[in-house]
Scaffold this motif. Structure first.
Motif, PDB file in Angstrom:
ATOM      1  N   ASP A  60       0.831  -1.208   0.000  1.00 23.57           N
ATOM      2  CA  ASP A  60       0.000   0.000   0.000  1.00 23.57           C
ATOM      3  C   ASP A  60       0.861   1.252   0.000  1.00 23.57           C
ATOM      4  O   ASP A  60       0.574   2.215  -0.713  1.00 23.57           O
ATOM      5  N   ALA A  61       1.926   1.228   0.803  1.00 21.69           N
ATOM      6  CA  ALA A  61       2.815   2.390   0.870  1.00 21.69           C
ATOM      7  C   ALA A  61       3.495   2.611  -0.478  1.00 21.69           C
ATOM      8  O   ALA A  61       3.634   3.738  -0.940  1.00 21.69           O
ATOM      9  N   GLU A  67       1.673   7.027  -6.422  1.00 19.03           N
ATOM     10  CA  GLU A  67       0.586   7.952  -6.718  1.00 19.03           C
ATOM     11  C   GLU A  67       0.963   9.395  -6.445  1.00 19.03           C
ATOM     12  O   GLU A  67       0.565  10.294  -7.170  1.00 19.03           O
ATOM     13  N   ILE A  68       1.726   9.649  -5.387  1.00 19.94           N
ATOM     14  CA  ILE A  68       2.068  11.040  -5.079  1.00 19.94           C
ATOM     15  C   ILE A  68       3.306  11.486  -5.841  1.00 19.94           C
ATOM     16  O   ILE A  68       3.775  12.608  -5.672  1.00 19.94           O
ATOM     17  N   GLY A  69       3.826  10.604  -6.669  1.00 23.40           N
ATOM     18  CA  GLY A  69       4.901  11.009  -7.569  1.00 23.40           C
ATOM     19  C   GLY A  69       6.247  11.197  -6.900  1.00 23.40           C
ATOM     20  O   GLY A  69       6.813  12.282  -6.960  1.00 23.40           O
ATOM     21  N   VAL A  70       6.755  10.150  -6.271  1.00 22.34           N
ATOM     22  CA  VAL A  70       8.107  10.229  -5.735  1.00 22.34           C
ATOM     23  C   VAL A  70       9.028  10.457  -6.918  1.00 22.34           C
ATOM     24  O   VAL A  70       9.046   9.682  -7.857  1.00 22.34           O
ATOM     25  N   GLU A  71       9.753  11.540  -6.876  1.00 22.04           N
ATOM     26  CA  GLU A  71      10.533  11.939  -8.040  1.00 22.04           C
ATOM     27  C   GLU A  71      11.998  11.578  -7.898  1.00 22.04           C
ATOM     28  O   GLU A  71      12.536  11.525  -6.795  1.00 22.04           O
ATOM     29  N   VAL A  72      12.610  11.372  -9.038  1.00 24.63           N
ATOM     30  CA  VAL A  72      14.036  11.086  -9.080  1.00 24.63           C
ATOM     31  C   VAL A  72      14.821  12.205  -8.410  1.00 24.63           C
ATOM     32  O   VAL A  72      15.767  11.954  -7.663  1.00 24.63           O
ATOM     33  N   GLU A  97      13.604   2.390  -8.660  1.00 23.73           N
ATOM     34  CA  GLU A  97      12.832   1.271  -8.113  1.00 23.73           C
ATOM     35  C   GLU A  97      13.535   0.676  -6.897  1.00 23.73           C
ATOM     36  O   GLU A  97      12.896   0.347  -5.900  1.00 23.73           O
ATOM     37  N   PHE A  98      14.856   0.545  -6.987  1.00 22.49           N
ATOM     38  CA  PHE A  98      15.623   0.035  -5.851  1.00 22.49           C
ATOM     39  C   PHE A  98      15.477   0.964  -4.650  1.00 22.49           C
ATOM     40  O   PHE A  98      15.229   0.512  -3.528  1.00 22.49           O
ATOM     41  N   LEU A  99      15.613   2.255  -4.866  1.00 20.70           N
ATOM     42  CA  LEU A  99      15.504   3.224  -3.776  1.00 20.70           C
ATOM     43  C   LEU A  99      14.114   3.223  -3.155  1.00 20.70           C
ATOM     44  O   LEU A  99      13.967   3.297  -1.930  1.00 20.70           O
ATOM     45  N   LYS A 100      13.083   3.113  -3.992  1.00 15.08           N
ATOM     46  CA  LYS A 100      11.719   3.035  -3.458  1.00 15.08           C
ATOM     47  C   LYS A 100      11.562   1.794  -2.587  1.00 15.08           C
ATOM     48  O   LYS A 100      10.975   1.853  -1.509  1.00 15.08           O
ATOM     49  N   GLY A 101      12.085   0.676  -3.061  1.00 14.21           N
ATOM     50  CA  GLY A 101      12.008  -0.564  -2.287  1.00 14.21           C
ATOM     51  C   GLY A 101      12.716  -0.445  -0.950  1.00 14.21           C
ATOM     52  O   GLY A 101      12.202  -0.883   0.088  1.00 14.21           O
ATOM     53  N   MET A 102      13.890   0.177  -0.953  1.00 18.22           N
ATOM     54  CA  MET A 102      14.627   0.371   0.292  1.00 18.22           C
ATOM     55  C   MET A 102      13.852   1.291   1.238  1.00 18.22           C
ATOM     56  O   MET A 102      13.756   1.037   2.434  1.00 18.22           O
ATOM     57  N   PHE A 103      13.303   2.351   0.687  1.00 20.65           N
ATOM     58  CA  PHE A 103      12.516   3.286   1.491  1.00 20.65           C
ATOM     59  C   PHE A 103      11.313   2.583   2.110  1.00 20.65           C
ATOM     60  O   PHE A 103      11.014   2.750   3.298  1.00 20.65           O
ATOM     61  N   LEU A 104      10.629   1.781   1.335  1.00 27.62           N
ATOM     62  CA  LEU A 104       9.449   1.083   1.842  1.00 27.62           C
ATOM     63  C   LEU A 104       9.818   0.035   2.888  1.00 27.62           C
ATOM     64  O   LEU A 104       9.089  -0.162   3.860  1.00 27.62           O
ATOM     65  N   ALA A 105      10.968  -0.616   2.711  1.00 28.25           N
ATOM     66  CA  ALA A 105      11.426  -1.572   3.723  1.00 28.25           C
ATOM     67  C   ALA A 105      11.723  -0.847   5.033  1.00 28.25           C
ATOM     68  O   ALA A 105      11.356  -1.319   6.112  1.00 28.25           O
ATOM     69  N   LEU A 106      12.354   0.308   4.944  1.00 38.67           N
ATOM     70  CA  LEU A 106      12.606   1.110   6.147  1.00 38.67           C
ATOM     71  C   LEU A 106      11.302   1.544   6.805  1.00 38.67           C
ATOM     72  O   LEU A 106      11.149   1.462   8.025  1.00 38.67           O
ATOM     73  N   LYS A 107      10.372   1.974   5.988  1.00 38.04           N
ATOM     74  CA  LYS A 107       9.083   2.413   6.522  1.00 38.04           C
ATOM     75  C   LYS A 107       8.375   1.263   7.237  1.00 38.04           C
ATOM     76  O   LYS A 107       7.876   1.434   8.354  1.00 38.04           O
TER      77      LYS A 107
END
Length: 118
Positions: A60-61, A67-72, A97-107
Motif C-alpha cells: 500500500d505504501a 501515486e504522489i509522484g516520488v521523483e528522481v 525502483e531500488f531506492l523506493k524498495g529500500m525506502f518502503l522496507a525502512l518504513k
C-alpha cells in the motif's frame, strides 16, 4: 510408545503452566502436549498473519508513493547530500525502483517497531 519425532524440553513458570492447563481443559484436550502444540500453532499462525499485514502495508505504501509522484530529483538530492552520488548524476529507473524498495522496507520496519512499542 516411542516416537521418531524430535523431542523438546521447556521450562515454564507456574503461572504459564496454569494458563496452559486452563487452555487444555477449556478446549477438552487429552494432555499438555496437545495443548502446547495447539498454542504453538496459534502463535505461528499469528506471526504469519503479522508478516502478511506488513507486506500488505508495504505494498500500500509503495502504491501510495507512486501515486504522489516520488521523483528522481528527491532521491538524487538525498544521495548527493549523503555523498553517495556526485551532484547532477543520472539515476536510472532501476535505481529509482531500488531506492523506493529500500525506502518502503525502512518504513515497514519502523511501523512494525512502533506497533511493538504500543
Amino acid at each position: 510408545m516411542p516416537t521418531e519425532k524430535p523431542r523438546v524440553t521447556i521450562t515454564v513458570s507456574k503461572e504459564q503452566l496454569e494458563e496452559i492447563e486452563a487452555y487444555r481443559f477449556g478446549n477438552k484436550m487429552k494432555n499438555q502436549t496437545q495443548a502446547i502444540l495447539s498454542l504453538v500453532r496459534l502463535g505461528l499462525d499469528e506471526l504469519s498473519k503479522q508478516e502478511r499485514t506488513i507486506i500488505e502495508k508495504t505494498s500500500d505504501a509503495y502504491n501510495g508513493a507512486s501515486e504522489i509522484g516520488v521523483e528522481v530529483a528527491a532521491f538524487r538530492s538525498i544521495l548527493e547530500k549523503s555523498n553517495i552520488v556526485k551532484p547532477g548524476s543520472d539515476i536510472s529507473q532501476s535505481d529509482l525502483e531500488f531506492l523506493k524498495g529500500m525506502f518502503l522496507a525502512l518504513k515497514a520496519h519502523f511501523e512494525q517497531r512502533n506497533e511493538q512499542l504500543k
